[in-house]
Every structure is written in C-alpha cells, then in structure tokens.
Design a protein around this motif. Sequence first.
Motif, mmCIF file in Angstrom:
data_model
loop_
_atom_site.group_PDB
_atom_site.id
_atom_site.type_symbol
_atom_site.label_atom_id
_atom_site.label_comp_id
_atom_site.label_asym_id
_atom_site.label_seq_id
_atom_site.Cartn_x
_atom_site.Cartn_y
_atom_site.Cartn_z
ATOM 1 N N LEU A 128 0.847 -1.187 0.000
ATOM 2 C CA LEU A 128 0.000 0.000 0.000
ATOM 3 C C LEU A 128 0.889 1.245 0.000
ATOM 4 C CD1 LEU A 128 -3.283 0.552 1.916
ATOM 5 C CD2 LEU A 128 -1.633 2.394 1.730
ATOM 6 N N THR A 129 0.640 2.115 -0.953
ATOM 7 C CA THR A 129 1.467 3.312 -1.136
ATOM 8 C C THR A 129 0.598 4.555 -1.108
ATOM 9 O OG1 THR A 129 3.034 2.081 -2.517
ATOM 10 C CG2 THR A 129 3.073 4.494 -2.678
ATOM 11 N N GLU A 130 0.931 5.488 -0.238
ATOM 12 C CA GLU A 130 0.242 6.771 -0.244
ATOM 13 C C GLU A 130 0.856 7.646 -1.331
ATOM 14 O OE1 GLU A 130 0.599 7.686 4.068
ATOM 15 O OE2 GLU A 130 -1.605 7.681 3.994
ATOM 16 N N CYS A 131 0.020 8.172 -2.186
ATOM 17 C CA CYS A 131 0.511 8.847 -3.386
ATOM 18 C C CYS A 131 1.269 10.123 -3.082
ATOM 19 C CB CYS A 131 -0.661 9.113 -4.330
ATOM 20 S SG CYS A 131 -1.353 7.577 -5.019
ATOM 21 N N SER A 132 1.075 10.679 -1.896
ATOM 22 C CA SER A 132 1.831 11.875 -1.515
ATOM 23 C C SER A 132 3.316 11.566 -1.367
ATOM 24 C CB SER A 132 1.287 12.446 -0.211
ATOM 25 O OG SER A 132 1.371 11.483 0.833
ATOM 26 N N THR A 133 3.668 10.288 -1.210
ATOM 27 C CA THR A 133 5.074 9.899 -1.058
ATOM 28 C C THR A 133 5.739 9.575 -2.386
ATOM 29 O OG1 THR A 133 4.598 7.533 -0.777
ATOM 30 C CG2 THR A 133 4.504 8.927 1.190
ATOM 31 N N VAL A 134 4.969 9.587 -3.478
ATOM 32 C CA VAL A 134 5.501 9.231 -4.798
ATOM 33 C C VAL A 134 5.872 10.507 -5.537
ATOM 34 C CG1 VAL A 134 5.013 8.104 -6.996
ATOM 35 C CG2 VAL A 134 4.114 7.134 -4.865
ATOM 36 N N PRO A 136 6.510 12.730 -8.570
ATOM 37 C CA PRO A 136 6.039 12.652 -9.961
ATOM 38 C C PRO A 136 7.177 12.342 -10.926
ATOM 39 C CG PRO A 136 5.117 14.567 -8.858
ATOM 40 C CD PRO A 136 6.151 14.006 -7.932
ATOM 41 N N ALA A 137 6.883 11.549 -11.936
ATOM 42 C CA ALA A 137 7.883 11.212 -12.950
ATOM 43 C C ALA A 137 8.175 12.433 -13.812
ATOM 44 C CB ALA A 137 7.380 10.059 -13.813
ATOM 45 N N SER A 138 9.414 12.564 -14.219
ATOM 46 C CA SER A 138 9.781 13.664 -15.108
ATOM 47 C C SER A 138 9.299 13.351 -16.520
ATOM 48 C CB SER A 138 11.296 13.850 -15.109
ATOM 49 O OG SER A 138 11.933 12.738 -15.714
ATOM 50 N N SER A 139 9.260 14.365 -17.347
ATOM 51 C CA SER A 139 8.764 14.193 -18.720
ATOM 52 C C SER A 139 9.672 13.299 -19.554
ATOM 53 C CB SER A 139 8.621 15.556 -19.396
ATOM 54 O OG SER A 139 9.871 16.243 -19.393
ATOM 55 N N SER A 140 10.922 13.121 -19.122
ATOM 56 C CA SER A 140 11.875 12.350 -19.913
ATOM 57 C C SER A 140 11.975 10.883 -19.496
ATOM 58 C CB SER A 140 13.272 12.985 -19.809
ATOM 59 O OG SER A 140 13.711 12.991 -18.455
ATOM 60 N N GLU A 141 11.364 10.515 -18.373
ATOM 61 C CA GLU A 141 11.485 9.138 -17.900
ATOM 62 C C GLU A 141 10.191 8.356 -18.103
ATOM 63 O OE1 GLU A 141 11.768 8.478 -13.616
ATOM 64 O OE2 GLU A 141 11.142 10.551 -13.289
ATOM 65 N N ILE A 142 10.353 7.042 -18.252
ATOM 66 C CA ILE A 142 9.197 6.161 -18.376
ATOM 67 C C ILE A 142 8.562 6.034 -16.999
ATOM 68 C CG2 ILE A 142 8.432 3.818 -18.915
ATOM 69 C CD1 ILE A 142 10.787 3.605 -20.834
ATOM 70 N N SER A 144 6.975 4.726 -13.676
ATOM 71 C CA SER A 144 6.920 3.438 -12.994
ATOM 72 C C SER A 144 5.460 3.061 -12.761
ATOM 73 C CB SER A 144 7.656 3.523 -11.657
ATOM 74 O OG SER A 144 6.934 4.361 -10.757
ATOM 75 N N ALA A 145 5.250 1.839 -12.258
ATOM 76 C CA ALA A 145 3.888 1.405 -11.963
ATOM 77 C C ALA A 145 3.239 2.314 -10.926
ATOM 78 C CB ALA A 145 3.898 -0.044 -11.483
ATOM 79 N N ASN A 146 3.995 2.688 -9.896
ATOM 80 C CA ASN A 146 3.445 3.572 -8.866
ATOM 81 C C ASN A 146 3.146 4.958 -9.421
ATOM 82 O OD1 ASN A 146 3.195 1.851 -6.735
ATOM 83 N ND2 ASN A 146 5.099 2.434 -5.729
ATOM 84 N N HIS A 147 4.038 5.472 -10.314
ATOM 85 C CA HIS A 147 3.776 6.762 -10.952
ATOM 86 C C HIS A 147 2.449 6.713 -11.708
ATOM 87 C CE1 HIS A 147 8.315 7.710 -10.875
ATOM 88 N NE2 HIS A 147 7.708 8.544 -10.060
ATOM 89 N N MET A 148 2.307 5.684 -12.533
ATOM 90 C CA MET A 148 1.132 5.543 -13.378
ATOM 91 C C MET A 148 -0.128 5.401 -12.527
ATOM 92 S SD MET A 148 0.612 2.693 -16.382
ATOM 93 C CE MET A 148 2.058 3.277 -17.271
ATOM 94 N N ALA A 149 -0.042 4.545 -11.512
ATOM 95 C CA ALA A 149 -1.213 4.277 -10.672
ATOM 96 C C ALA A 149 -1.607 5.505 -9.870
ATOM 97 C CB ALA A 149 -0.924 3.097 -9.748
ATOM 98 N N CYS A 150 -0.622 6.170 -9.273
ATOM 99 C CA CYS A 150 -0.937 7.318 -8.418
ATOM 100 C C CYS A 150 -1.420 8.521 -9.210
ATOM 101 C CB CYS A 150 0.285 7.682 -7.569
ATOM 102 S SG CYS A 150 0.384 6.733 -6.038
ATOM 103 N N ALA A 151 -0.939 8.672 -10.440
ATOM 104 C CA ALA A 151 -1.408 9.799 -11.246
ATOM 105 C C ALA A 151 -2.913 9.705 -11.476
ATOM 106 C CB ALA A 151 -0.658 9.830 -12.573
ATOM 107 N N LEU A 152 -3.386 8.498 -11.832
ATOM 108 C CA LEU A 152 -4.812 8.327 -12.070
ATOM 109 C C LEU A 152 -5.595 8.361 -10.764
ATOM 110 C CD1 LEU A 152 -7.157 7.832 -13.957
ATOM 111 C CD2 LEU A 152 -6.676 5.378 -13.855
ATOM 112 N N ALA A 153 -5.082 7.692 -9.731
ATOM 113 C CA ALA A 153 -5.780 7.694 -8.444
ATOM 114 C C ALA A 153 -5.950 9.121 -7.926
ATOM 115 C CB ALA A 153 -5.021 6.845 -7.433
ATOM 116 N N SER A 154 -4.907 9.924 -8.042
ATOM 117 C CA SER A 154 -4.979 11.308 -7.565
ATOM 118 C C SER A 154 -5.988 12.116 -8.367
ATOM 119 C CB SER A 154 -3.598 11.961 -7.643
ATOM 120 O OG SER A 154 -2.672 11.294 -6.801
ATOM 121 N N ALA A 155 -6.054 11.852 -9.671
ATOM 122 C CA ALA A 155 -7.030 12.554 -10.509
ATOM 123 C C ALA A 155 -8.452 12.200 -10.105
ATOM 124 C CB ALA A 155 -6.798 12.204 -11.976
#
Length: 660
Positions: A128-134, A136-142, A144-155
């Motif tokens: 379990l990951t709180e998205c406030s601890t992730v 954000p991925a930079s525009s130049s990097e792929i 991660s799973a947590n980046h992808m998941a937290c971006a949508l969850a936060s939205a």
Amino acid sequence: MGRPSCRSQLARYADRLGCERCAFENCKWPPSKNTWPSFPSTTSLFVIFDDKTDLTEQDLSTLSIPAMVLQPNHASDIVQAIQFCQQNDIGVTVKVAGHSYFGASSANRTLLIKMNPSYPKYAIGGSLTECSTVTPASSSEIPSANHMACALASARGKNAVLRVGGGELIDEAYRAVSFEWNSQSENLYHLVGGGAGTVSAAGGWLASGGLSGTTGMRMYGVGVDQVVAMEIVLPDGQHVRFGPTEWDDVQDGGYPKTTVVTGYYLRFAARGGGGGSYGVVTSVHYQVHNYPGSLTLVAPDLSSYPENAAETITPEAAYFFTTKYIEFFLRSPESLNVTQENSRACNFAQTFNLSPFADGILFCYGTSGQNIVDKWQEYIGDPAVVEEMRLQSIPEDFIGALPLLLVQARVVDNYALIALEIGAENPGVPEGRLADSPLADLVPVLAAFPSMSDSTHTHFPLDAITSDPVGMSQLLAADVLPSGGRTVYAMGGFIPFADDGENAISPARRNAAFLMGVPDENFRNQYYSIFYGGLDMTGDFPGSSCHNHALIYEMGPLKDDWTSTCPLDWPQSKRDEKCISQNEASWGTAMLSRLEKFKAIIDPNELFICAAGVGYTSKSDPSSNPGPSPSSSSESRMLPNPISALVFFLCSFIVSLMNY
C-alpha cells in the motif's frame, strides 16, 4: 502429471480422491453417475467417491484436466512457458484459486499456469502506497507502476494505491489494508473487493467485472473500476505494464474518461472481458479509498412479527405487504428523502432477500445503516400506507410490529472482520484467514443444474425500475412469494458514473438496478417483455446475464424474440442456432464484437481458450441435454508428446533455479 497420472490415482485411491464436477467435460457429472448422490450439507464441492462408486473408463474419458501444471515463481517463468506453448501449439489455461462457475480455469490437456500460491505476493508485504510519497515522474522518464497508478488515483481524488500479485487472494488484499495498514497508521483506507476470501484479487473475479456488494460498489464502482494500472504476460510472451496517462474530467461527478493508455492497449479487454483469454495477469494496482466509517449490518428481525402471524395473515395480505416491502428498496432515494450519499453506502451481494419473510443482510457504511432503519420506520408507518394495509385485511398487531422489522444487527470496523470470524468458526478455513462465501458446501446450482442453466443473475435495467417501481414491485412479489424468496445483488448508485470509457462492462450491467436469478421461465419471459419488448430486435442485443456468475449452459433469449427464453429441452445444436449465445448474453452484441476483434489481434493462434471466454465456441450436441463442449481448436492444443513435455519441464525447472 496429466491424464495418465489422474487415471492411476483414481484406480489406486478411489476411496480418498475428491473430484470436482468441473473437472469433467462441460461440468457434467460423470456418465455413470447420472444423478446427484445424497451428501450431507457440510460436504465440500469436491465430491468424494468411495470404493463402491469407482469411476468407469467412460467416466475417465470425460475428464477435462490439464496435461501439466506450472507454478511460476517469477514472470520470466510465465514468459518462457508461453513462448514454448506458442512454438509447440499447446493451449494455455490460467488458474489462481479455481473459483469458476463454468470451469474456465482448466481445459483438457493444456498447460495450466497456476498462479497461487508460488507467485510473489505484494499486498501482504506492505505494497500500500500513499501517493503523496511518490515523486512525480519527469517528462523524460518512463513512468513506474506507482507513478502511473498514483497519477490516475490522484485525478480521482484517491490518496493511495495497493499492488496485488497475480496469485494473491481477496483474503490477502483485505488483510493488507484493513488489518496491517489500518492497525498502525493514522490515515485509514478501504479496499473494494469480492465477498469470498478465497477468490483471486487479480484473476477471474476481476476479469469478469468484479461484483463488490459487501464492500461498497454502489459507493465506488465495481472491481474493474478500481484498477489504475496492470501488468500482463501477453499470448506472444511479452510482459507489459499499462494504464491511463491522459484523461478528460467529466461534469457528472464520475471518474475521468480515459483518452490515452500508455504501455499496451489492453485496458478495456482486461477489465471485464473475461479471464484466461488475453494473457496472464501478474500484477494489479488498485485505488484505495478513504475509510468510509464503520460497517453496520442491517437485517430483518423476523422475531418482530406476532407469533401467530403465519396463521392470521392471508396469502393476499402477505402478497400486498411483500409489494410494499420490495417497493421500499426500489424507490428512488429522493422519494424517500434519503441523501444520495446514504443511499449509495448501503449495499448487498445476494445476501438480502426480496421476501420480507426471509433472512437477509445489508452492508451499510458510515451513518447509512441507522438512516435506512429510520427511513423504513417512516415509510411503513406512514398513515396512507397503514390505511392501505388495513384495507387489505392485514391484522393490527402485524401492522404495529412492522416498524421494528429492519434493525441494526451489528456494527463492526470493516467487512474483513466479518469474513475472519466466519472463517474462525469453520474448521475448513486456515487459522487467521478469511472465509469463502458461500462456505464450501455442496451447492447443486454451481454444477449447472438444467433448471437453473438460463437464469443466473438476469440484470434488471434501472430505467425499468424507476419508470414503474409499483408495477415492478407487484410482479416481483408474485415471483418471490411462491418460491420462498429471491436473493439479489444491488447495483445502481455510483456504478453508472464509474465508467471511464475503457472497460468491458456492458451497458446492461453498468446501468442495472440489480441482478437476480430467475429460474421460473414464465416470470423470466415477463421480465424480458418489460426489458426488451420495445426494442428493435434486429439490432444489437444489450446483454442480460452476469459473467461473474455465468454457468456453462447459459444462453440468452431467442435471437428473433428477446422476450422469450431459450428452451432448455432443445438439442444444443438448435439452441446454438436459435438463441443468443452465452458470450453475447454476457457482453451484449456491440461489446462482444469489439472483444472478438481485439482477441483476434492479440491472440491470433487462439493460445488462450477457456470455457465461457471470448473465442470459446461450442460444437453441436445431438442430445437434448444442453451444454456446450470446448471448441475443437482448444481440444487440439495439447502437450504433443512425452519428449516435448519433458523438455518443457526441464526448461521450467532450470529457469526457476536461475531466478533463485
């Protein structure tokens, strides 16, 4: 190892071996056992044959079991197994816990990839990951799973995500959130999942939609709506991660609509398009919700009725009262002066009965439990309703007792505690684990009794209920009372608004008020007349059944008359010709067409073919007993010879050693 091993075991240990009915073709009982034997109610679904009822050679010939089983330790095991099967034209089936009404997690002489218990588990290990601890991925990097998941969850306004492995169970996911995290953290969370602890968190439950009547799907959407990222090994052996990376906000308060999926465009099929058809799920990221408050179990207190109620109330009076009882649950929240929040917070998953004379449980979160009890008292105590009941000759003492019928039976912290307690009371459940639901008793309908084969969980459209709740209540009461009751899944609430536009839930499921088994053909045709009578029957069928609980024999109505049930006494060849197929009944014409096109692209060699899945076809059965057989294409995909099987086994073993 394969059929020869099963034959020898049956011969040597016929008095000890448990054989599951779905281990035989079409989930039929073996030919020599043409009737159900008598078993005590505590007997497991695994039926024990004793030495007096050994299986015949004909029985053995109908076994539908894999030739070999692989229990992968890592994704690379799965990748190499699928590549081997592609090269040697071997079919692949997938199993987590084997919770399948139609035997989808096994097929004859295939390679079975068994994800539980060897595949890595993430939830219990603290994923379990709180998205406030992730960060954000930079525009130049792929991402991660947590980046992808937290971006949508936060939205979506969610603060955390949970990763589960492809072999983890609902039991482990619930314990990770409700016990491990919530017992030691200030921020409390809630996970939407299934009712049975032994169901897989990332397998067929999710792939068929993910009913979540005990944990709040009316508040948050069904199981597929909780998924924010996935990882899958595809039929060509690629191991991919994918999830939405762009979306549009909506104005109706629903989840954002997906516009771009990054990684691989499998999101819509993997979420609701059926399990075992598009690859092997290795990981799922779920959004988790802020803790909605304690869970209140609301139930009818049947002891509130007068002692002589059965003798003093006439059948006509019982029918009238039943219509009022059903009407209470069908009416819109606004008409009962119930807030939208409180309405959505009360759920039930085939645990509540439409008969007011039967037991049942509603799962209500926060203050909604007390609210529904209060509103019931207002509704049934309304002077106009009381006068109606008097006109129907309902006794005064019966009328006076009715406000006390619905009560708060119990308040607990979360659903996992209820399942844990039931497990502790059942000697078949390991200590500290959550119980199955229902418990592992012999339930004939799960084995596709012909009398139930076309009636499992018909969806009742929300607009049919809201347009005439009184008329529908009267029809339901006429169906419910003679049968002793009907249990239902409550839909509605937020479910229609949870659609992100990229999932395989048919509009009929998404916009249903509830779903209910309807075994009586006369009533089923009456319901179909209401649902489909005004539609153009030359167009797309909208869907009717629930893939989470579809049976292997289940068909839709007649192709040229959607108001008529497919006759059970027709030969299967005629049912295939004249009736809407099982797949079309589950997904509807338009969604099935989209899934079939995608299936042809992602799995052109039909490596993954399983019962009731997209691409599964039946061959004609000359008998009058309905029930499709596995497609000829799936039957031909078997381990080709002992040498290939040995090579595959050695390769898998070496890969496992290297991964350690």
